[in-house]
Scaffold this active site. Structure first.
Site, PDB file in Angstrom:
ATOM      1  CE  LYS A  13      36.962  41.534  35.129  1.00  0.00           C
ATOM      2  NZ  LYS A  13      37.188  40.349  34.310  1.00  0.00           N
ATOM      3  NE  ARG A  87      32.165  38.820  38.010  1.00  0.00           N
ATOM      4  CZ  ARG A  87      33.616  38.959  38.317  1.00  0.00           C
ATOM      5  NH1 ARG A  87      33.829  40.139  38.866  1.00  0.00           N
ATOM      6  NH2 ARG A  87      34.581  38.213  37.971  1.00  0.00           N
ATOM      7  NE  ARG A 126      44.407  34.731  37.567  1.00  0.00           N
ATOM      8  CZ  ARG A 126      43.311  35.725  37.297  1.00  0.00           C
ATOM      9  NH1 ARG A 126      43.510  36.659  37.038  1.00  0.00           N
ATOM     10  NH2 ARG A 126      42.247  35.041  37.555  1.00  0.00           N
ATOM     11  NE  ARG A 138      41.117  34.470  41.367  1.00  0.00           N
ATOM     12  CZ  ARG A 138      40.379  35.213  40.678  1.00  0.00           C
ATOM     13  NH1 ARG A 138      41.112  36.575  40.289  1.00  0.00           N
ATOM     14  NH2 ARG A 138      39.232  35.389  40.473  1.00  0.00           N
ATOM     15  NE  ARG A 149      36.783  32.826  37.656  1.00  0.00           N
ATOM     16  CZ  ARG A 149      38.114  33.069  37.688  1.00  0.00           C
ATOM     17  NH1 ARG A 149      38.780  31.764  37.772  1.00  0.00           N
ATOM     18  NH2 ARG A 149      38.732  34.038  37.386  1.00  0.00           N
TER      19      ARG A 149
END
Ligand code: AMP
Length: 191
Positions: A13, A87, A126, A138, A149
């Site tokens: 996204k 969300r 990532r 992160r 998540r």
């Protein structure tokens, strides 16, 4: 034109939103980025939010709706890309009401479809790439938070696919293709 990019964590996204900013001068509204900013502000709210995010849980609807409301009152430029918002169904309803109030429309909801197995690899990749490049990793890009998540996504966010389908706004894109193929597929939908 205002659009939503919908999809699980790691679906791409953020990457596709940044292309739309580059290609069309749209404004990216990423609630994840806004919350990470709040976190680094060092306020008590920022601290509470940071803990929830690190666990991979969703922060309250009230907080994120407030963040979006603030931005919707600012200049719309060539339209907004909602990235990581809404969300939950409550957030989707609130967004609909806010857009109506400000006389704006929701033009497309683009669902980026990706396999769960791939998501885990992408997110762990990532984190590894950021670490190798000496960039900050992160706090929620690890296998444990990712499990939460994904669970949050399936429990609370995936019902939005049916919600927007029923409204006639949903367009699905194969998020597994090359980044540029996904970019072109989205461009075709937006026209
Ligand atoms: P993201 O950068 O979109 O992956 O978001 C990172 C984290 O921020 C999520 O795992 C949630 O903890 C929080 N977050 C971002 N957007 C929302 C939202 N719309 N509603 C609730 N929590 C959110």
């Amino acid at each position: 034109m205002n659009i939503i990019l919908l999809g699980p964590p790691g679906a791409g996204k953020g990457t596709q939103a940044s292309f739309l900013v580059e290609d069309r001068g749209m404004i990216q509204l990423s609630t994840g980025d806004m919350l990470r900013e709040a976190k680094s502000s060092g306020t008590e709210m920022g601290q509470r939010v940071a803990e929830v995010m690190a666990r991979g849980e969703l922060v309250t609807d009230e907080i994120v709706i407030g963040l979006i409301e603030e931005k919707l009152n600012s200049a719309a430029g060539n339209g907004f890309i909602f990235d990581g918002f809404p969300r939950t169904l409550a957030q989707a309803d609130a967004l609909g009401a806010l857009l109506e109030k400000t006389g704006q429309t929701l033009d497309h909801v683009i669902e980026l479809q990706v396999d769960d197995e791939i998501l885990v690899d992408r997110i762990v990749g990532r984190a590894e790439a950021a670490a190798a490049a000496g960039q900050p990793v992160r706090a929620d890009d690890n296998a444990e938070s990712l499990k939460f998540r994904l669970m949050e996504y399936y429990k609370k966010t995936s019902p939005l696919i049916g919600y927007y389908y029923a409204k006639g706004d949903l367009k699905a894109v194969d998020g597994l293709g090359e980044i540029d193929t996904v970019r072109a597929d989205i461009a075709k939908i937006l026209g």
